[in-house]
Enzyme design. Structure first.
Site, short mmCIF file in Angstrom:
data_model
loop_
_atom_site.label_atom_id
_atom_site.label_comp_id
_atom_site.label_asym_id
_atom_site.label_seq_id
_atom_site.Cartn_x
_atom_site.Cartn_y
_atom_site.Cartn_z
CG LEU A 243 -67.13 65.91 37.55
CD1 LEU A 243 -66.10 65.73 38.66
CD2 LEU A 243 -68.09 67.05 37.90
CG ASP A 244 -68.35 62.19 38.09
OD1 ASP A 244 -67.44 61.87 38.87
OD2 ASP A 244 -69.32 62.89 38.44
CD GLU A 245 -67.72 63.04 30.43
OE1 GLU A 245 -66.98 62.97 29.42
OE2 GLU A 245 -68.68 63.83 30.51
#
Length: 299
Positions: A243-245
């Site tokens: 997530l979000d990486e």
């Protein structure tokens, strides 16, 4: 699609019918540029732009983007691709030959904050976003009237974590039906499953409302305000299982100070989000991005 949009797209396709882009990633070694240039010369192609970059000339990864003009390009397309195979194998290349006039089909996912969607629609209407917005999918009805007024199909699919699998099955059916090439999450506030992401590896572009890796997750403006930050930002990245990486495509910032509460920060941040996402989408559509591990090379 209105008359102006159709005219812009038709003009773009006509002007670029004999242009293509070659994207290359491979281990760096002598002779790559010479081999590619000679290949294009032998097929009567003229190089318009050429960009290359190496992580390390002594065994690092090499990246290249070439845009070229070739008479009767589409008639020669299959021959060109077959003829380039031996070069690709010799240099252990990952490569793509992409035709400028063949616009990518775009799906936009949005929830109930339409500011990023509105920016993309404006760029599309003005002829500055050269892709085909094939459909918009939302778990809210907020944007229906705006989207349908442009002749773009709008699909309302309620979503939450309890019905995620069923929702994604419907979404994937629509994406297949519309032959979608790239998905844009224009503030779509639902987490995608690993199975969904795998279907569109490095083809799902997200906008995150903070300057990653800072303030990952929910409520970044409130947390930024409490922390007393002096600048806020937005990050556009490809979606991965983490997530979000995912690989970051573009970022930008805006200045704030002690007079700006979380609501003012959010307003400033939304303006940044619109621009950052628009840039990232345009660069993807223009074949300017090569992903390497968890980073991007943007030409």
């Amino acid at each position: 699609m209105n008359h102006y949009m159709k005219k812009s797209i038709q003009q773009y396709q006509s002007e670029n019918k004999n242009k293509a882009r070659l994207l290359i990633k491979c281990p760096d070694q002598p002779g790559i540029v010479a081999a590619v240039s000679n290949f294009l010369y032998r097929h009567d192609a003229n190089i318009i732009t050429s960009d290359q970059y190496t992580l390390d000339p002594d065994g690092g990864q090499f990246f290249m983007r070439i845009e070229f003009y070739c008479p009767q390009l589409l008639e020669k397309a299959e021959t060109l691709e077959q003829a380039f195979q031996p070069i690709g194998e010799k240099f252990a290349m990952e490569w793509q030959l992409l035709y400028v006039s063949q616009l990518k089909n775009v799906a936009i996912f949005v929830s109930n904050e339409p500011h990023c969607l509105m920016e993309l629609l404006w760029e599309y209407q003005s002829g500055d976003l050269m892709g085909n917005i094939a459909l918009v999918i939302s778990n809210h009805e907020t944007a229906r009237e705006t989207v349908e007024s442009l002749g773009i199909p709008f699909y309302y699919i309620p979503a939450n974590k309890d019905i995620r699998k069923q929702v994604e099955e419907k979404q994937l059916q629509l994406l297949k039906k519309h032959q979608v090439d790239v998905i844009v999450l224009a503030r779509y506030m639902q987490i995608l499953t690993s199975d969904f992401v795998t279907n569109y590896e490095n083809r799902i572009i997200n906008i995150h409302h903070s300057f990653l890796p800072a303030f990952v997750g929910a409520n970044p403006y409130e947390r930024a305000y409490k922390r007393g930050v002096k600048m806020i930002g937005a990050t556009s990245h490809y979606v991965t299982d983490d997530l979000d990486e995912g690989p970051i495509i573009e970022q930008d910032i805006g200045r704030v100070d002690h007079r700006d509460n979380s609501a003012k920060m959010k307003k400033i941040g939304q303006a940044i989000e619109r621009v950052v996402l628009s840039r990232a989408v345009k660069w993807h559509l223009e074949d300017r991005i090569i992903v390497h591990e968890n980073k991007t090379i943007v030409f």
